[in-house]
Enzyme design. Structure first.
Site, PDB file in Angstrom:
ATOM      1  N   ASP A 175      34.098  54.796  43.527  1.00 55.56           N
ATOM      2  CA  ASP A 175      35.414  54.241  43.837  1.00 55.56           C
ATOM      3  C   ASP A 175      35.931  54.978  45.065  1.00 55.56           C
ATOM      4  O   ASP A 175      35.921  56.208  45.089  1.00 55.56           O
ATOM      5  CB  ASP A 175      36.379  54.432  42.662  1.00 55.56           C
ATOM      6  CG  ASP A 175      37.666  53.640  42.828  1.00 55.56           C
ATOM      7  OD1 ASP A 175      37.938  52.769  41.983  1.00 55.56           O
ATOM      8  OD2 ASP A 175      38.403  53.890  43.809  1.00 55.56           O
ATOM      9  N   THR A 207      36.293  45.767  40.776  1.00 49.86           N
ATOM     10  CA  THR A 207      37.074  45.932  42.005  1.00 49.86           C
ATOM     11  C   THR A 207      37.833  44.652  42.290  1.00 49.86           C
ATOM     12  O   THR A 207      37.478  43.584  41.793  1.00 49.86           O
ATOM     13  CB  THR A 207      36.153  46.231  43.204  1.00 49.86           C
ATOM     14  OG1 THR A 207      35.436  45.036  43.549  1.00 49.86           O
ATOM     15  CG2 THR A 207      35.169  47.351  42.895  1.00 49.86           C
ATOM     16  N   ALA A 235      35.072  40.698  36.873  1.00 51.80           N
ATOM     17  CA  ALA A 235      36.189  41.027  37.755  1.00 51.80           C
ATOM     18  C   ALA A 235      36.614  39.815  38.577  1.00 51.80           C
ATOM     19  O   ALA A 235      37.570  39.113  38.234  1.00 51.80           O
ATOM     20  CB  ALA A 235      35.812  42.195  38.659  1.00 51.80           C
ATOM     21  N   ARG A 236      35.896  39.539  39.678  1.00 52.22           N
ATOM     22  CA  ARG A 236      36.225  38.431  40.561  1.00 52.22           C
ATOM     23  C   ARG A 236      34.941  37.812  41.089  1.00 52.22           C
ATOM     24  O   ARG A 236      34.010  38.520  41.494  1.00 52.22           O
ATOM     25  CB  ARG A 236      37.086  38.905  41.751  1.00 52.22           C
ATOM     26  CG  ARG A 236      38.517  39.276  41.386  1.00 52.22           C
ATOM     27  CD  ARG A 236      39.330  38.039  41.021  1.00 52.22           C
ATOM     28  NE  ARG A 236      40.724  38.362  40.737  1.00 52.22           N
ATOM     29  CZ  ARG A 236      41.191  38.654  39.536  1.00 52.22           C
ATOM     30  NH1 ARG A 236      40.362  38.685  38.498  1.00 52.22           N
ATOM     31  NH2 ARG A 236      42.473  38.902  39.356  1.00 52.22           N
ATOM     32  N   GLU A 265      35.309  27.873  40.470  1.00 50.16           N
ATOM     33  CA  GLU A 265      35.550  27.748  39.031  1.00 50.16           C
ATOM     34  C   GLU A 265      36.246  26.427  38.731  1.00 50.16           C
ATOM     35  O   GLU A 265      37.327  26.172  39.266  1.00 50.16           O
ATOM     36  CB  GLU A 265      36.391  28.929  38.529  1.00 50.16           C
ATOM     37  CG  GLU A 265      35.657  30.255  38.667  1.00 50.16           C
ATOM     38  CD  GLU A 265      36.429  31.443  38.090  1.00 50.16           C
ATOM     39  OE1 GLU A 265      37.615  31.276  37.715  1.00 50.16           O
ATOM     40  OE2 GLU A 265      35.844  32.535  37.990  1.00 50.16           O
ATOM     41  N   HIS A 283      35.502  32.401  32.468  1.00 47.07           N
ATOM     42  CA  HIS A 283      36.594  33.284  32.880  1.00 47.07           C
ATOM     43  C   HIS A 283      37.486  33.654  31.682  1.00 47.07           C
ATOM     44  O   HIS A 283      38.674  33.333  31.640  1.00 47.07           O
ATOM     45  CB  HIS A 283      37.436  32.637  33.984  1.00 47.07           C
ATOM     46  CG  HIS A 283      38.175  33.647  34.827  1.00 47.07           C
ATOM     47  ND1 HIS A 283      38.432  33.451  36.155  1.00 47.07           N
ATOM     48  CD2 HIS A 283      38.702  34.861  34.528  1.00 47.07           C
ATOM     49  CE1 HIS A 283      39.092  34.489  36.641  1.00 47.07           C
ATOM     50  NE2 HIS A 283      39.266  35.358  35.662  1.00 47.07           N
ATOM     51  N   GLY A 285      38.015  36.881  30.577  1.00 45.60           N
ATOM     52  CA  GLY A 285      38.358  38.298  30.559  1.00 45.60           C
ATOM     53  C   GLY A 285      39.714  38.601  29.952  1.00 45.60           C
ATOM     54  O   GLY A 285      39.877  39.570  29.203  1.00 45.60           O
ATOM     55  N   ALA A 286      40.696  37.785  30.252  1.00 44.41           N
ATOM     56  CA  ALA A 286      42.049  38.014  29.725  1.00 44.41           C
ATOM     57  C   ALA A 286      42.390  37.070  28.580  1.00 44.41           C
ATOM     58  O   ALA A 286      43.536  37.021  28.143  1.00 44.41           O
ATOM     59  CB  ALA A 286      43.065  37.841  30.841  1.00 44.41           C
TER      60      ALA A 286
END
Length: 530
Positions: A175, A207, A235-236, A265, A283, A285-286
């Site tokens: 990082d 990241t 992440a992305r 997406e 997607h 993740g959340a």
């Protein structure tokens, strides 16, 4: 930070009902309109002070330009990839996210991906549902003793590390921001990327998506990895080059991938989704009940704190406001804006606008003020600038666009006067300088371009500054001219020196109207500033 008035908020996507409840309990009107098209959002946004989105709404420059009253954009989630932060900043709009809301959920999904890649759980499940019993085909591997490389050692990276360490994995990471001693305190050995790639059995990325991370895992970096390395991206989309990943999977250089995010997406090209060694999710993740409650609650509470002037958690483009939550900071901000406005008036007679500004804070008590004092001074300097509405968020961007060079520094040298702000402006080869402070809670001017005032000048009310040589009749002449215009003098401030042309200040009871007589007098014996 002074409270920001946010009367109404538009929520453009589904968030937990607790978000609306918290806002309305604190006097903010809420409107929910989901799944709007871009043109619909452009038509709606002009009426709102705040906008709350998740990830589906793309808050583009067009939408931001249409937002006449917008003061805050809140993303109920991590990152702000779907918001044009630069456009928002230039318009003075705060952009914030909820950095902690989905941390645990994203970390847990990452761990699930790693375990699925190790033991082929999704593939074995589909095989069973198809009526097969393929024990040999899905021979896996233990995580114990394996090395996990974590790219991005922020909140989520830290949580992933602690969980995977419980499986006996060695955790290494990279990082550019997190210090090595910090990551070492939670069991991650920090190292350069070139040293990390060849050691990893598994790699996970955490990241933001930015130019420096776009395609971070590509043909070149895959070639540096162990043959058969397995990678995870929750992440992305875009951090892993999808074409390079497919090539690495086909060659066996990559032994498997866990993908929760994609460049497009939903992905139209299903080459990765359909690959037998890829575990994929839409997607998610959340996508836990807990994360959605937490993100909705967090973004509402953050907006309420802004409304009440209590805090600025999660803001990504308002660094100047970080230390502006005390009454003392409000006084320094008023000083900075007043000095800026004064010097702006001094430079109006220059053939060209000011081109360079040097702002110096002095004294130990000013260490934490440098950032917002710089912005406050620039707000004062640019307030009269055409086509701009400067505030502490956008003013440095506006200065850059206007070709103004802004320098800032801090001095705490022994013997320096405590709590002083010095500003020097260069315009058309001429330099103008002001020195101010806060005394008794009131912003005051101590010096203007070499003229040190006998008594500090309170930077409040209606002030006239003019430059003249010492003249016994000066005050009487000014009093007479002002009285003829029906304006009463409330104060008169003179410099300590008496030699040469010096600055004087007159405080008056009301704003000036037609002061042609005073201006004519000034043109004869003095230089009018304000």
């Amino acid at each position: 930070m002074a409270p920001i008035r946010i009367r109404n908020v538009l929520i453009s996507e589904s968030v937990d009902p607790l978000c609306r409840q918290i806002l309305e309990e604190n006097g903010v009107q809420v409107t929910e309109k989901h799944n709007m098209k871009k043109d619909e959002l452009i038509a709606e946004i002009k009426d709102f002070d705040g906008l709350i989105v998740r990830s589906a709404t793309k808050v583009t420059a067009d939408i931001i330009d249409a937002a006449a009253n917008l003061k805050i954009i809140g993303r109920a989630g991590t990152g702000v990839d779907n918001v044009d932060v630069d456009a928002a900043t230039k318009k003075g709009i705060i952009v914030m996210n909820t950095p902690n809301g989905n941390t645990v959920s994203a970390a847990e999904l990452t761990c699930a991906m790693v375990m699925s890649l190790a033991r082929y759980v999704p593939q074995a499940t589909m095989s069973m549902k198809a009526g097969n019993w393929d024990r040999k085909k899905y021979m896996g591997a233990e995580l114990y003793g394996k090395t996990l490389g974590i790219i991005g050692l922020g909140r989520i990276g830290k949580e992933v590390a602690s969980r995977m360490q419980s499986f006996g994995m060695k955790t290494i990471g990279y990082d550019p921001i997190t210090p090595s001693e910090v990551s070492a305190s939670w069991g991650v050995e920090h190292m350069p990327l070139d040293q990390l790639w060849p050691q990893c059995d598994y790699i996970t990325v955490h990241t933001p998506l930015m130019p420096s991370t776009l395609g971070l895992l590509n043909d070149e970096t895959f070639a540096k990895c162990k043959k058969g390395v397995k990678v995870v991206n929750c992440a992305r989309g875009g951090i892993i080059d999808e074409a390079a990943l497919l090539r690495a999977l086909e060659s066996g250089q990559c032994g498997g991938a866990g993908l929760d995010v994609f460049v497009e997406e939903p992905p139209k090209d299903r080459s990765l989704v359909d690959h037998p060694n890829v575990v994929s999710c839409p997607h998610l993740g959340a996508s836990t009940k807990e994360a959605q409650v937490r993100c909705g609650q967090d973004i509402a509470l953050q907006i309420v704190d802004v409304v009440k002037g209590k805090g600025l958690a999660g803001a990504v483009n308002a660094q100047a406001l970080d230390n502006t939550f005390s009454q003392k900071s409000h006084q320094w901000i008023k000083l900075g804006e007043a000095i800026g406005a004064l010097l702006q008036s001094c430079t109006t007679s220059a053939e060209q606008p000011f081109s360079q500004v040097q702002i110096t804070t002095q004294g130990d008590c000013m260490k934490s003020t440098t950032g917002y004092m710089t912005s406050a001074v620039m707000v004062g300097l640019l307030t009269q600038h055409p086509d701009s509405c400067p505030n502490l968020i956008n003013v440095l961007s506006l200065a850059t666009d206007s070709g103004v060079t802004v320098n800032q520094s801090h001095s705490s040298s022994e013997g320096a006067a405590p709590g002083v702000c010095k500003v020097e402006v260069l315009a058309n080869g001429c330099s103008y300088r002001a020195i101010g402070s806060v005394q008794g809670g009131v912003p005051v001017l101590l010096e203007l371009s070499g003229s040190v005032f006998r008594q500090p000048v309170s930077l409040a009310g209606n002030l006239i500054f003019f430059k003249s040589s010492a003249n016994p009749q000066l005050l009487l002449s000014v009093v007479g001219l002002l009285a003829a215009e029906g304006v009463q003098i409330e104060s008169f401030s003179a410099p300590t020196d008496h030699a040469g042309d010096l600055w004087y200040c007159v405080g008056v009871s009301s704003p000036l109207g037609d002061m042609s007589a005073l201006k004519a007098f000034v043109q004869e014996v003095a230089q009018l500033c304000i």
